[in-house]
Design a protein around this motif. Structure first.
Motif, PDB file in Angstrom:
ATOM      1  N   PHE A 264       0.854  -1.192   0.000  1.00 52.17           N
ATOM      2  CA  PHE A 264       0.000   0.000   0.000  1.00 52.17           C
ATOM      3  C   PHE A 264       0.890   1.242   0.000  1.00 52.17           C
ATOM      4  CE2 PHE A 264      -2.644   3.321   1.822  1.00 52.17           C
ATOM      5  CZ  PHE A 264      -3.836   3.122   1.140  1.00 52.17           C
ATOM      6  N   ALA A 265       0.473   2.248  -0.766  1.00 45.89           N
ATOM      7  CA  ALA A 265       1.210   3.522  -0.787  1.00 45.89           C
ATOM      8  C   ALA A 265       0.245   4.666  -0.568  1.00 45.89           C
ATOM      9  CB  ALA A 265       1.924   3.696  -2.124  1.00 45.89           C
ATOM     10  N   ILE A 266       0.750   5.691   0.106  1.00 44.39           N
ATOM     11  CA  ILE A 266      -0.058   6.892   0.336  1.00 44.39           C
ATOM     12  C   ILE A 266       0.781   8.115   0.004  1.00 44.39           C
ATOM     13  CG2 ILE A 266       0.565   7.323   2.765  1.00 44.39           C
ATOM     14  CD1 ILE A 266      -2.530   7.601   3.236  1.00 44.39           C
ATOM     15  N   ALA A 267       0.135   9.139  -0.525  1.00 46.47           N
ATOM     16  CA  ALA A 267       0.820  10.414  -0.800  1.00 46.47           C
ATOM     17  C   ALA A 267      -0.113  11.547  -0.420  1.00 46.47           C
ATOM     18  CB  ALA A 267       1.202  10.507  -2.280  1.00 46.47           C
ATOM     19  N   LEU A 268       0.336  12.390   0.496  1.00 44.70           N
ATOM     20  CA  LEU A 268      -0.464  13.563   0.864  1.00 44.70           C
ATOM     21  C   LEU A 268      -0.146  14.697  -0.106  1.00 44.70           C
ATOM     22  CD1 LEU A 268      -1.141  11.950   3.341  1.00 44.70           C
ATOM     23  CD2 LEU A 268      -0.429  13.867   4.784  1.00 44.70           C
ATOM     24  N   HIS A 269      -1.182  15.334  -0.607  1.00 47.78           N
ATOM     25  CA  HIS A 269      -1.015  16.493  -1.495  1.00 47.78           C
ATOM     26  C   HIS A 269      -1.679  17.680  -0.805  1.00 47.78           C
ATOM     27  CE1 HIS A 269       0.192  13.624  -4.627  1.00 47.78           C
ATOM     28  NE2 HIS A 269      -0.878  12.921  -4.329  1.00 47.78           N
ATOM     29  N   PRO A 270      -1.003  18.286   0.189  1.00 47.65           N
ATOM     30  CA  PRO A 270      -1.665  19.305   1.026  1.00 47.65           C
ATOM     31  C   PRO A 270      -2.176  20.499   0.225  1.00 47.65           C
ATOM     32  CG  PRO A 270       0.478  18.693   1.930  1.00 47.65           C
ATOM     33  CD  PRO A 270       0.386  18.071   0.584  1.00 47.65           C
ATOM     34  N   GLY A 271      -1.439  20.890  -0.834  1.00 46.58           N
ATOM     35  CA  GLY A 271      -1.863  22.045  -1.634  1.00 46.58           C
ATOM     36  C   GLY A 271      -3.228  21.830  -2.257  1.00 46.58           C
ATOM     37  N   GLU A 272      -3.493  20.584  -2.642  1.00 42.14           N
ATOM     38  CA  GLU A 272      -4.783  20.263  -3.280  1.00 42.14           C
ATOM     39  C   GLU A 272      -5.771  19.709  -2.272  1.00 42.14           C
ATOM     40  OE1 GLU A 272      -3.890  17.517  -6.601  1.00 42.14           O
ATOM     41  OE2 GLU A 272      -1.838  18.240  -6.347  1.00 42.14           O
TER      42      GLU A 272
ATOM     43  N   ALA B 219      -4.971  -6.968   5.662  1.00 45.44           N
ATOM     44  CA  ALA B 219      -3.674  -6.274   5.711  1.00 45.44           C
ATOM     45  C   ALA B 219      -3.731  -4.922   4.998  1.00 45.44           C
ATOM     46  CB  ALA B 219      -2.594  -7.161   5.096  1.00 45.44           C
ATOM     47  N   ILE B 220      -4.496  -4.838   3.912  1.00 42.24           N
ATOM     48  CA  ILE B 220      -4.609  -3.549   3.211  1.00 42.24           C
ATOM     49  C   ILE B 220      -5.230  -2.515   4.153  1.00 42.24           C
ATOM     50  CG2 ILE B 220      -5.821  -2.302   1.344  1.00 42.24           C
ATOM     51  CD1 ILE B 220      -3.498  -3.922   0.258  1.00 42.24           C
ATOM     52  N   GLY B 221      -6.251  -2.916   4.903  1.00 40.84           N
ATOM     53  CA  GLY B 221      -6.885  -1.991   5.849  1.00 40.84           C
ATOM     54  C   GLY B 221      -5.900  -1.519   6.910  1.00 40.84           C
ATOM     55  N   VAL B 222      -5.098  -2.464   7.414  1.00 42.81           N
ATOM     56  CA  VAL B 222      -4.124  -2.112   8.459  1.00 42.81           C
ATOM     57  C   VAL B 222      -3.065  -1.156   7.888  1.00 42.81           C
ATOM     58  CG1 VAL B 222      -2.315  -3.044   9.963  1.00 42.81           C
ATOM     59  CG2 VAL B 222      -4.486  -4.270   9.710  1.00 42.81           C
ATOM     60  N   MET B 223      -2.534  -1.508   6.703  1.00 38.58           N
ATOM     61  CA  MET B 223      -1.481  -0.658   6.111  1.00 38.58           C
ATOM     62  C   MET B 223      -2.019   0.727   5.776  1.00 38.58           C
ATOM     63  SD  MET B 223       0.876  -3.097   3.719  1.00 38.58           S
ATOM     64  CE  MET B 223      -0.427  -3.834   2.771  1.00 38.58           C
ATOM     65  N   ALA B 224      -3.276   0.786   5.335  1.00 36.99           N
ATOM     66  CA  ALA B 224      -3.869   2.081   4.995  1.00 36.99           C
ATOM     67  C   ALA B 224      -3.945   2.969   6.234  1.00 36.99           C
ATOM     68  CB  ALA B 224      -5.264   1.874   4.394  1.00 36.99           C
ATOM     69  N   ARG B 225      -4.407   2.410   7.334  1.00 37.73           N
ATOM     70  CA  ARG B 225      -4.507   3.198   8.575  1.00 37.73           C
ATOM     71  C   ARG B 225      -3.118   3.626   9.049  1.00 37.73           C
ATOM     72  NH1 ARG B 225      -7.900  -1.056  10.344  1.00 37.73           N
ATOM     73  NH2 ARG B 225      -6.354  -1.649  11.903  1.00 37.73           N
ATOM     74  N   ARG B 226      -2.181   2.676   9.022  1.00 40.79           N
ATOM     75  CA  ARG B 226      -0.841   2.982   9.525  1.00 40.79           C
ATOM     76  C   ARG B 226      -0.144   4.053   8.689  1.00 40.79           C
ATOM     77  NH1 ARG B 226       1.615  -2.942  10.621  1.00 40.79           N
ATOM     78  NH2 ARG B 226       0.359  -3.370  12.463  1.00 40.79           N
ATOM     79  N   THR B 227      -0.200   3.881   7.372  1.00 39.14           N
ATOM     80  CA  THR B 227       0.533   4.836   6.529  1.00 39.14           C
ATOM     81  C   THR B 227      -0.107   6.220   6.617  1.00 39.14           C
ATOM     82  OG1 THR B 227      -0.734   4.074   4.602  1.00 39.14           O
ATOM     83  CG2 THR B 227       1.473   3.144   4.881  1.00 39.14           C
ATOM     84  N   LEU B 228      -1.441   6.249   6.758  1.00 39.33           N
ATOM     85  CA  LEU B 228      -2.093   7.551   6.919  1.00 39.33           C
ATOM     86  C   LEU B 228      -1.622   8.212   8.224  1.00 39.33           C
ATOM     87  CD1 LEU B 228      -4.111   9.727   6.058  1.00 39.33           C
ATOM     88  CD2 LEU B 228      -5.928   8.420   7.219  1.00 39.33           C
ATOM     89  N   ALA B 229      -1.531   7.423   9.287  1.00 37.10           N
ATOM     90  CA  ALA B 229      -1.097   7.987  10.575  1.00 37.10           C
ATOM     91  C   ALA B 229       0.347   8.478  10.493  1.00 37.10           C
ATOM     92  CB  ALA B 229      -1.246   6.937  11.674  1.00 37.10           C
ATOM     93  N   TRP B 230       1.227   7.678   9.863  1.00 32.97           N
ATOM     94  CA  TRP B 230       2.637   8.110   9.726  1.00 32.97           C
ATOM     95  C   TRP B 230       2.702   9.431   8.947  1.00 32.97           C
ATOM     96  CZ3 TRP B 230       4.355   2.746   7.396  1.00 32.97           C
ATOM     97  CH2 TRP B 230       4.380   1.792   8.413  1.00 32.97           C
ATOM     98  N   ALA B 231       1.990   9.438   7.813  1.00 36.16           N
ATOM     99  CA  ALA B 231       2.038  10.632   6.954  1.00 36.16           C
ATOM    100  C   ALA B 231       1.452  11.844   7.692  1.00 36.16           C
ATOM    101  CB  ALA B 231       1.275  10.369   5.652  1.00 36.16           C
TER     102      ALA B 231
END
Ligand SMILES: Cc1cc2nc3c(=O)[nH]c(=O)nc-3n(C[C@H](O)[C@H](O)[C@H](O)COP(=O)(O)OP(=O)(O)OC[C@H]3O[C@@H](n4cnc5c(N)ncnc54)[C@H](O)[C@@H]3O)c2cc1C
Length: 286
Positions: free
Chosen positions: A190-198, A264-276
């Motif tokens: 799973f990958a996450i990218a925050l785009h704060p400007g948008e 596992a996708i649900g867990v990784m999604a929550r974790r990566t969102l929290a890290w980011a």
């Protein structure tokens, strides 16, 4: 087996136009395994290793244009700043030998649902630059590139020249579950990218559907409900995890069960969102 060895990009396009059956080979870390294991026996190989420009990257029009042959080792060394999600994924690929030879272009060419570069490319909104001699350049958004298991939008006479990725404007994370810590194909990722400007969050799911894919409803939820100045709402994080898990459509196979992958996708999604999010708020406070 014919062995075609162009030395320029134009020669490579001409060779592919004249011999659409020729299989491109870059690092060879997928192609040679398939040939050695007798999975395929192509009539011709199109060796792209003499085309120097494919090994270059540059900033073009505000985007990082990464040549198809830039190996993972150089993405880690040279591009971890602008492309942190892709660099994190690159660190998990194979071994040092594979990271020295293997390329993002090859990962795209193989279009395996388990390829590690796909989730960060999807989360970052990358665009694949493909080209043919007859029709010229075609820019293919990553989320239109993957069509099926090991099937991409690339036409038989097209080659991948580069991938364009906007340098990160916010935190990015990649997470991968494997059966061990190194030299492992993803059970899921799973990958996450925050785009704060948008005020937008990009996602990418790997190895949990016939193709790499975004969790669109989960992205829409965060675009609607995220307060970019406040700590993460646990209920929102939970809902985000659920929607990411719901976006997966995995199968049982030798590497893992479908039910485990969804979980596992649900867990990784929550974790990566929290890290980011921690990084995002830390930066705001600094
Ligand atoms: C031991 C081992 C471990 C591995 N571990 C991982 C891992 O952890 N994660 C992971 O994602 N992958 C892994 N792989 C798979 C492989 O290393 C990657 O997919 C890598 O990115 C392939 O890049 P390459 O340059 O070697 O591609 P190649 O093998 O040269 O090509 C791969 C495919 O892309 C096509 N292609 C190559 N260049 C182009 C181009 N310019 N235009 C159009 N098509 C093109 C080829 O025809 C082929 O179909 C592993 C492989 C091995 C052998």
């Amino acid at each position: 087996m014919d062995f075609l060895r162009p030395t320029t990009w134009d020669e490579a396009l001409a060779a592919k136009a004249d011999r659409p059956d020729a299989v491109p080979i870059q690092g060879g870390t997928d192609v040679m395994v398939e040939i050695n294991m007798d999975v395929r026996r192509p009539a011709a190989l199109l060796d792209l290793n003499q085309v120097a420009e494919l090994r270059e990257w540059a900033m073009v029009g505000g985007m990082c244009r990464v040549g198809a042959a830039v190996p993972y080792a150089r993405i880690i060394e040279e591009l971890a700043g602008p492309l942190p999600g892709l660099a994190q994924a690159a660190r998990t690929v194979g071994s040092p030998q594979i990271r020295n030879r293997g390329s993002v272009g090859g990962n795209l060419g193989a279009a395996s649902p388990a390829g590690d570069s796909h989730p960060p490319l999807l989360a970052a909104g990358a665009v694949v630059e493909a080209e043919s001699r007859e029709r010229g350049v075609r820019m293919i958004p990553a989320d239109e590139f993957y069509l099926g298991v090991k099937r991409s939008a690339l036409e038989p006479d097209e080659l991948i020249r580069a991938v364009h990725v906007r340098p990160a404007t916010g935190p990015q994370y990649f997470s991968k579950v494997g059966t061990r810590n190194a030299m492992v194909i993803a059970v899921c990722s799973f990958a996450i990218a925050l785009h704060p400007g948008e005020r937008r969050v990009g996602t990418g799911i790997g190895s949990a559907a016939p193709t790499p894919r975004r969790a669109l409803e989960a992205e829409e939820l965060l675009a609607r409900e995220l307060d970019w100045t406040a700590p993460l709402d646990p209920a929102l994080t939970r809902r985000f995890g659920e929607l990411c898990a719901a976006a997966a459509a995995p199968i049982d196979d030798v590497r893992g069960k479908a039910a485990y992958r969804v979980h596992a996708i649900g867990v990784m999604a929550r974790r990566t969102l929290a890290w980011a999010w921690n990084d995002h708020l830390g930066k705001r406070a600094a």
